[in-house]
Scaffold this motif. Structure first.
Motif, PDB file in Angstrom:
ATOM      1  N   GLY A 274      30.208  14.597  13.089  1.00 53.48           N
ATOM      2  CA  GLY A 274      30.698  13.288  12.662  1.00 53.48           C
ATOM      3  C   GLY A 274      31.529  13.378  11.396  1.00 53.48           C
ATOM      4  O   GLY A 274      32.582  12.738  11.285  1.00 53.48           O
ATOM      5  N   GLN A 275      31.089  14.172  10.432  1.00 57.72           N
ATOM      6  CA  GLN A 275      31.852  14.350   9.199  1.00 57.72           C
ATOM      7  C   GLN A 275      33.213  14.973   9.474  1.00 57.72           C
ATOM      8  O   GLN A 275      34.228  14.550   8.913  1.00 57.72           O
ATOM      9  CB  GLN A 275      31.074  15.237   8.221  1.00 57.72           C
ATOM     10  CG  GLN A 275      29.844  14.594   7.647  1.00 57.72           C
ATOM     11  CD  GLN A 275      29.046  15.571   6.795  1.00 57.72           C
ATOM     12  OE1 GLN A 275      29.531  16.634   6.431  1.00 57.72           O
ATOM     13  NE2 GLN A 275      27.821  15.204   6.482  1.00 57.72           N
ATOM     14  N   ILE A 276      33.246  15.954  10.353  1.00 54.28           N
ATOM     15  CA  ILE A 276      34.506  16.627  10.681  1.00 54.28           C
ATOM     16  C   ILE A 276      35.429  15.690  11.450  1.00 54.28           C
ATOM     17  O   ILE A 276      36.629  15.629  11.181  1.00 54.28           O
ATOM     18  CB  ILE A 276      34.230  17.934  11.442  1.00 54.28           C
ATOM     19  CG1 ILE A 276      33.552  18.919  10.481  1.00 54.28           C
ATOM     20  CG2 ILE A 276      35.517  18.517  12.015  1.00 54.28           C
ATOM     21  CD1 ILE A 276      32.985  20.144  11.139  1.00 54.28           C
ATOM     22  N   TYR A 277      34.900  14.933  12.398  1.00 52.75           N
ATOM     23  CA  TYR A 277      35.716  13.956  13.125  1.00 52.75           C
ATOM     24  C   TYR A 277      36.398  12.994  12.149  1.00 52.75           C
ATOM     25  O   TYR A 277      37.591  12.723  12.253  1.00 52.75           O
ATOM     26  CB  TYR A 277      34.870  13.147  14.109  1.00 52.75           C
ATOM     27  CG  TYR A 277      34.468  13.849  15.380  1.00 52.75           C
ATOM     28  CD1 TYR A 277      35.336  14.694  16.059  1.00 52.75           C
ATOM     29  CD2 TYR A 277      33.212  13.631  15.943  1.00 52.75           C
ATOM     30  CE1 TYR A 277      34.955  15.325  17.235  1.00 52.75           C
ATOM     31  CE2 TYR A 277      32.828  14.252  17.118  1.00 52.75           C
ATOM     32  CZ  TYR A 277      33.711  15.093  17.758  1.00 52.75           C
ATOM     33  OH  TYR A 277      33.331  15.703  18.927  1.00 52.75           O
ATOM     34  N   ARG A 278      35.634  12.464  11.202  1.00 51.53           N
ATOM     35  CA  ARG A 278      36.203  11.511  10.238  1.00 51.53           C
ATOM     36  C   ARG A 278      37.322  12.140   9.400  1.00 51.53           C
ATOM     37  O   ARG A 278      38.326  11.492   9.118  1.00 51.53           O
ATOM     38  CB  ARG A 278      35.098  10.941   9.345  1.00 51.53           C
ATOM     39  CG  ARG A 278      34.222   9.920  10.058  1.00 51.53           C
ATOM     40  CD  ARG A 278      33.248   9.221   9.128  1.00 51.53           C
ATOM     41  NE  ARG A 278      32.235  10.101   8.573  1.00 51.53           N
ATOM     42  CZ  ARG A 278      31.133  10.501   9.214  1.00 51.53           C
ATOM     43  NH1 ARG A 278      30.914  10.087  10.453  1.00 51.53           N
ATOM     44  NH2 ARG A 278      30.251  11.277   8.631  1.00 51.53           N
TER      45      ARG A 278
ATOM     46  N   ILE B 256      39.299  14.642  10.318  1.00 48.10           N
ATOM     47  CA  ILE B 256      40.454  14.887  11.181  1.00 48.10           C
ATOM     48  C   ILE B 256      41.178  13.584  11.501  1.00 48.10           C
ATOM     49  O   ILE B 256      42.410  13.552  11.557  1.00 48.10           O
ATOM     50  CB  ILE B 256      40.008  15.618  12.463  1.00 48.10           C
ATOM     51  CG1 ILE B 256      39.558  17.039  12.102  1.00 48.10           C
ATOM     52  CG2 ILE B 256      41.138  15.650  13.497  1.00 48.10           C
ATOM     53  CD1 ILE B 256      38.896  17.776  13.228  1.00 48.10           C
ATOM     54  N   LEU B 257      40.435  12.505  11.687  1.00 48.43           N
ATOM     55  CA  LEU B 257      41.073  11.232  12.029  1.00 48.43           C
ATOM     56  C   LEU B 257      41.970  10.698  10.909  1.00 48.43           C
ATOM     57  O   LEU B 257      42.838   9.873  11.162  1.00 48.43           O
ATOM     58  CB  LEU B 257      40.019  10.199  12.429  1.00 48.43           C
ATOM     59  CG  LEU B 257      39.390  10.448  13.795  1.00 48.43           C
ATOM     60  CD1 LEU B 257      38.266   9.463  14.048  1.00 48.43           C
ATOM     61  CD2 LEU B 257      40.422  10.396  14.899  1.00 48.43           C
ATOM     62  N   ARG B 258      41.821  11.190   9.697  1.00 49.57           N
ATOM     63  CA  ARG B 258      42.743  10.819   8.617  1.00 49.57           C
ATOM     64  C   ARG B 258      44.171  11.274   8.930  1.00 49.57           C
ATOM     65  O   ARG B 258      45.132  10.741   8.391  1.00 49.57           O
ATOM     66  CB  ARG B 258      42.315  11.449   7.291  1.00 49.57           C
ATOM     67  CG  ARG B 258      41.014  10.943   6.762  1.00 49.57           C
ATOM     68  CD  ARG B 258      40.691  11.628   5.460  1.00 49.57           C
ATOM     69  NE  ARG B 258      39.303  11.442   5.095  1.00 49.57           N
ATOM     70  CZ  ARG B 258      38.710  12.102   4.124  1.00 49.57           C
ATOM     71  NH1 ARG B 258      39.369  12.983   3.416  1.00 49.57           N
ATOM     72  NH2 ARG B 258      37.443  11.869   3.856  1.00 49.57           N
ATOM     73  N   PHE B 259      44.299  12.271   9.802  1.00 51.33           N
ATOM     74  CA  PHE B 259      45.594  12.848  10.153  1.00 51.33           C
ATOM     75  C   PHE B 259      46.023  12.499  11.579  1.00 51.33           C
ATOM     76  O   PHE B 259      46.895  13.140  12.142  1.00 51.33           O
ATOM     77  CB  PHE B 259      45.541  14.377   9.990  1.00 51.33           C
ATOM     78  CG  PHE B 259      45.201  14.806   8.599  1.00 51.33           C
ATOM     79  CD1 PHE B 259      46.187  14.889   7.627  1.00 51.33           C
ATOM     80  CD2 PHE B 259      43.894  15.111   8.251  1.00 51.33           C
ATOM     81  CE1 PHE B 259      45.887  15.273   6.338  1.00 51.33           C
ATOM     82  CE2 PHE B 259      43.581  15.502   6.957  1.00 51.33           C
ATOM     83  CZ  PHE B 259      44.576  15.582   6.001  1.00 51.33           C
TER      84      PHE B 259
ATOM     85  N   THR C   2      47.224  24.074  13.828  1.00 49.28           N
ATOM     86  CA  THR C   2      47.409  23.562  12.471  1.00 49.28           C
ATOM     87  C   THR C   2      46.096  23.705  11.712  1.00 49.28           C
ATOM     88  O   THR C   2      45.033  23.892  12.306  1.00 49.28           O
ATOM     89  CB  THR C   2      47.903  22.101  12.485  1.00 49.28           C
ATOM     90  OG1 THR C   2      48.307  21.722  11.173  1.00 49.28           O
ATOM     91  CG2 THR C   2      46.854  21.144  12.990  1.00 49.28           C
ATOM     92  N   ILE C   3      46.205  23.629  10.398  1.00 46.86           N
ATOM     93  CA  ILE C   3      45.037  23.790   9.536  1.00 46.86           C
ATOM     94  C   ILE C   3      44.916  22.577   8.625  1.00 46.86           C
ATOM     95  O   ILE C   3      45.908  22.125   8.059  1.00 46.86           O
ATOM     96  CB  ILE C   3      45.159  25.057   8.671  1.00 46.86           C
ATOM     97  CG1 ILE C   3      45.209  26.293   9.556  1.00 46.86           C
ATOM     98  CG2 ILE C   3      44.011  25.148   7.669  1.00 46.86           C
ATOM     99  CD1 ILE C   3      45.535  27.569   8.818  1.00 46.86           C
ATOM    100  N   ILE C   4      43.714  22.058   8.503  1.00 45.17           N
ATOM    101  CA  ILE C   4      43.422  20.987   7.562  1.00 45.17           C
ATOM    102  C   ILE C   4      42.491  21.566   6.502  1.00 45.17           C
ATOM    103  O   ILE C   4      41.442  22.133   6.832  1.00 45.17           O
ATOM    104  CB  ILE C   4      42.744  19.792   8.262  1.00 45.17           C
ATOM    105  CG1 ILE C   4      43.690  19.172   9.285  1.00 45.17           C
ATOM    106  CG2 ILE C   4      42.286  18.762   7.235  1.00 45.17           C
ATOM    107  CD1 ILE C   4      43.057  18.084  10.120  1.00 45.17           C
TER     108      ILE C   4
END
Length: 86
Positions: free
Chosen positions: A27-31, A33-36, A49-51
């Protein structure tokens, strides 16, 4: 797996099978990634790609374009595993 709509396109976020994370971690990772999300739907098919996240770790993604956008979280790299060329 998480289904989400961005700019009228359906996007699926999923984790590679090798990543063993609990639901809270996912859930933390989904949130993050959704910023992008707007950037991810515009990438070409097969793009990696890398975040970089606030703790210095990096999330490596692969984006596949088709009728829907599939973003696969391939790796989570701890900053302790970075190699630096000086």
């Amino acid at each position: 797996m998480l289904r989400h709509e961005v700019q009228g396109k359906e996007m699926i976020l999923r984790f590679a099978q090798r990543l063993l994370l609990n639901d809270s971690e996912k859930g933390q990772i989904y949130r993050k990634i959704l910023r992008f999300e707007d950037d991810l739907v515009t990438l070409e098919d097969g793009t990696a790609t890398i975040i970089q996240v606030e703790n210095g770790n990096q999330i490596v993604l692969e984006v596949n374009q088709g009728e829907l956008v599939v973003v696969t979280i391939q790796y989570i790299v701890s900053k302790d595993h970075f190699l630096e060329i000086i």
